[in-house]
Design a protein around this motif. Structure first.
Motif, short mmCIF file in Angstrom:
data_model
loop_
_atom_site.label_atom_id
_atom_site.label_comp_id
_atom_site.label_asym_id
_atom_site.label_seq_id
_atom_site.Cartn_x
_atom_site.Cartn_y
_atom_site.Cartn_z
N SER A 49 1.83 103.18 -24.26
CA SER A 49 1.70 103.34 -25.70
C SER A 49 1.71 104.83 -26.03
O SER A 49 1.24 105.66 -25.24
CB SER A 49 0.42 102.68 -26.20
OG SER A 49 -0.70 103.26 -25.58
N TYR A 50 2.22 105.15 -27.19
CA TYR A 50 2.31 106.55 -27.60
C TYR A 50 0.92 107.09 -27.92
O TYR A 50 0.12 106.44 -28.58
CB TYR A 50 3.21 106.68 -28.84
CG TYR A 50 3.17 108.06 -29.43
CD1 TYR A 50 3.87 109.09 -28.85
CD2 TYR A 50 2.38 108.33 -30.54
CE1 TYR A 50 3.81 110.37 -29.37
CE2 TYR A 50 2.31 109.60 -31.07
CZ TYR A 50 3.03 110.61 -30.48
OH TYR A 50 2.96 111.87 -30.98
N ARG A 51 0.66 108.28 -27.43
CA ARG A 51 -0.58 108.99 -27.73
C ARG A 51 -0.22 110.45 -27.96
O ARG A 51 0.71 110.97 -27.36
CB ARG A 51 -1.55 108.89 -26.55
CG ARG A 51 -2.00 107.49 -26.25
CD ARG A 51 -3.00 107.46 -25.10
NE ARG A 51 -2.60 108.21 -23.92
CZ ARG A 51 -1.89 107.73 -22.91
NH1 ARG A 51 -1.47 106.50 -22.94
NH2 ARG A 51 -1.60 108.49 -21.88
N PRO A 52 -0.95 111.14 -28.81
CA PRO A 52 -0.67 112.56 -29.05
C PRO A 52 -0.76 113.39 -27.77
O PRO A 52 0.00 114.34 -27.57
CB PRO A 52 -1.72 112.99 -30.06
CG PRO A 52 -2.10 111.73 -30.77
CD PRO A 52 -1.97 110.64 -29.76
N ALA A 53 -1.69 113.04 -26.88
CA ALA A 53 -1.82 113.78 -25.62
C ALA A 53 -0.56 113.63 -24.77
O ALA A 53 -0.18 114.55 -24.04
CB ALA A 53 -3.04 113.28 -24.85
N LEU A 54 0.10 112.48 -24.88
CA LEU A 54 1.35 112.25 -24.16
C LEU A 54 2.43 113.20 -24.64
O LEU A 54 3.17 113.79 -23.84
CB LEU A 54 1.77 110.79 -24.36
CG LEU A 54 2.81 110.21 -23.44
CD1 LEU A 54 2.26 110.11 -22.04
CD2 LEU A 54 3.19 108.83 -23.93
N LEU A 55 2.53 113.36 -25.94
CA LEU A 55 3.51 114.29 -26.52
C LEU A 55 3.19 115.73 -26.12
O LEU A 55 4.08 116.50 -25.78
CB LEU A 55 3.54 114.15 -28.04
CG LEU A 55 4.52 115.06 -28.77
CD1 LEU A 55 5.95 114.77 -28.35
CD2 LEU A 55 4.36 114.89 -30.26
N LEU A 56 1.92 116.09 -26.15
CA LEU A 56 1.52 117.43 -25.76
C LEU A 56 1.86 117.71 -24.30
O LEU A 56 2.38 118.78 -23.96
CB LEU A 56 0.02 117.63 -26.00
CG LEU A 56 -0.53 119.00 -25.64
CD1 LEU A 56 0.09 120.08 -26.52
CD2 LEU A 56 -2.04 119.00 -25.77
N GLY A 57 1.59 116.76 -23.44
CA GLY A 57 1.93 116.92 -22.02
C GLY A 57 3.43 117.05 -21.81
O GLY A 57 3.89 117.88 -21.02
#
Length: 118
Positions: A85-93
């Motif tokens: 699932s999409y998470r902001p931390a995923l985008l940041l990483g």
């Protein structure tokens, strides 16, 4: 190189089998043996072979950048297939990995152009 990768993958698989025997013993071998063979051959042997073969023909800097992006590609396909699932931390990483890969490629291009100028 491929031999060692496959050898250590087999060792780690056996270590996990010893640590978590309930997972392996609960496996339905009649239904899953073809899937297991497919994963062993395609996801392990073929991928390790292709990765090692490509490393022989690509510059080391490009190989390093591509290997850094391996986790990013895995996460991207996991998102597309709906397993993550999409998470902001995923985008940041992902952004951190992309910036680092771009910086490494740029620094390598600058250092090679300086070496050619000499």
């Amino acid at each position: 190189m491929s031999f060692y990768q496959l050898f250590f993958a087999a060792i780690w698989a056996n270590i996990v089998l010893v640590i978590e025997p309930k997972q392996a013993l609960g496996f339905e071998w009649q239904h899953g043996v073809l899937a297991l063979i497919y994963l062993a051959v395609m996801s392990t042997c073929l991928c390790y072979f292709l990765q090692t073969w490509a490393q022989a023909y690509l510059p080391s800097s490009l190989t390093a950048v591509l290997l850094c992006l391996e986790g990013l590609f895995g996460t991207f396909f996991s998102l597309i297939l709906g397993y993550e699932s999409y998470r902001p931390a995923l985008l940041l990483g992902a952004l951190c990995i992309l910036v680092a890969a771009a910086a490494a490629a740029r620094l390598d291009a600058q250092s090679s152009s300086k070496l050619e100028a000499m």
